[in-house]
Design a protein around this motif. Structure first.
Motif, short mmCIF file in Angstrom:
data_model
loop_
_atom_site.label_atom_id
_atom_site.label_comp_id
_atom_site.label_asym_id
_atom_site.label_seq_id
_atom_site.Cartn_x
_atom_site.Cartn_y
_atom_site.Cartn_z
N PRO A 53 24.44 22.19 8.80
CA PRO A 53 25.19 23.42 8.53
C PRO A 53 24.31 24.50 7.90
O PRO A 53 23.36 24.20 7.18
CB PRO A 53 26.27 22.98 7.54
N THR A 54 24.66 25.76 8.18
CA THR A 54 23.95 26.87 7.55
C THR A 54 24.34 26.95 6.08
O THR A 54 25.43 26.53 5.69
CB THR A 54 24.29 28.21 8.23
N ASN A 55 23.42 27.50 5.30
CA ASN A 55 23.71 27.70 3.88
C ASN A 55 23.07 29.03 3.50
O ASN A 55 21.86 29.14 3.54
CB ASN A 55 23.14 26.57 3.05
N MET A 121 35.54 11.17 12.84
CA MET A 121 36.07 9.83 12.60
C MET A 121 34.95 8.79 12.51
O MET A 121 35.01 7.86 11.71
CB MET A 121 37.05 9.45 13.71
N ASN A 122 33.91 8.97 13.32
CA ASN A 122 32.77 8.05 13.31
C ASN A 122 31.70 8.45 12.30
O ASN A 122 30.63 7.85 12.27
CB ASN A 122 32.17 7.97 14.71
N ARG A 123 32.00 9.47 11.51
CA ARG A 123 31.13 9.96 10.45
C ARG A 123 29.78 10.50 10.96
O ARG A 123 28.78 10.45 10.25
CB ARG A 123 30.92 8.91 9.37
N TYR A 124 29.78 11.02 12.18
CA TYR A 124 28.60 11.71 12.71
C TYR A 124 28.64 13.19 12.34
O TYR A 124 27.63 13.88 12.41
CB TYR A 124 28.49 11.55 14.23
N LEU A 125 29.83 13.66 11.95
CA LEU A 125 30.01 15.01 11.42
C LEU A 125 30.79 14.88 10.12
O LEU A 125 31.67 14.04 10.01
CB LEU A 125 30.84 15.88 12.37
N PRO A 126 30.49 15.75 9.15
CA PRO A 126 31.29 15.71 7.92
C PRO A 126 32.68 16.27 8.19
O PRO A 126 32.86 17.18 9.00
CB PRO A 126 30.51 16.62 6.96
N ALA A 127 33.67 15.71 7.52
CA ALA A 127 35.05 16.19 7.64
C ALA A 127 35.15 17.55 6.95
O ALA A 127 34.37 17.88 6.05
CB ALA A 127 36.01 15.21 7.00
#
Length: 133
Positions: A53-55, A121-127
């Protein structure tokens, strides 16, 4: 956080753009994905480069070449080999998953929302930190 698929094409010449994006921003590449599916009796994959993600901004792009590359497990091909070479170059593994084809969804937007749900759901992306606001 906003997570969005950015479709470059179906993996013909646009695959080279996907590779260039990953190479030019090596430090931002989080994951490499190969999403396998079947369309009209043809085994294909979507290749995805997931960026950090950008910051500031908390925007997480997922660059994708959608369903245009033959599945290398059934038909070895040079395009997928280029993606494998990228994985070695970036010291990343390719996460392979079987997913529904985009053709079963009324709109591509729904398809990409479905994929984001699976990846979360598979935790490859943050919720999403605050889905309600």
């Amino acid at each position: 956080m906003i997570q969005r698929f950015i479709e470059l094409g179906e993996g013909t010449s646009d695959l080279y753009e996907l590779l260039a994006i990953a190479r030019s921003q090596k430090e931002r590449v989080l994951r490499l994905l190969a999403l396998q599916t079947k369309i009209k009796d043809k085994d294909v994959v979507s290749l995805v480069v997931v960026m950090k993600p950008t910051n500031p901004g908390k925007f997480q792009p997922l660059y994708v070449c959608r369903e245009g590359i033959l599945n290398p497990h059934t038909t070895p091909n040079q395009r997928f080999q280029l993606f494998k070479d990228l994985a070695v170059e970036l010291d990343k593994s390719i996460i392979e998953m079987e997913v529904k084809p985009s053709t079963v969804f009324a709109e591509k937007t729904l398809y990409y929302q479905h994929l984001i749900g699976i990846l979360r759901m598979n935790r490859y992306l943050p919720a999403d930190e605050n889905p309600w606001g």
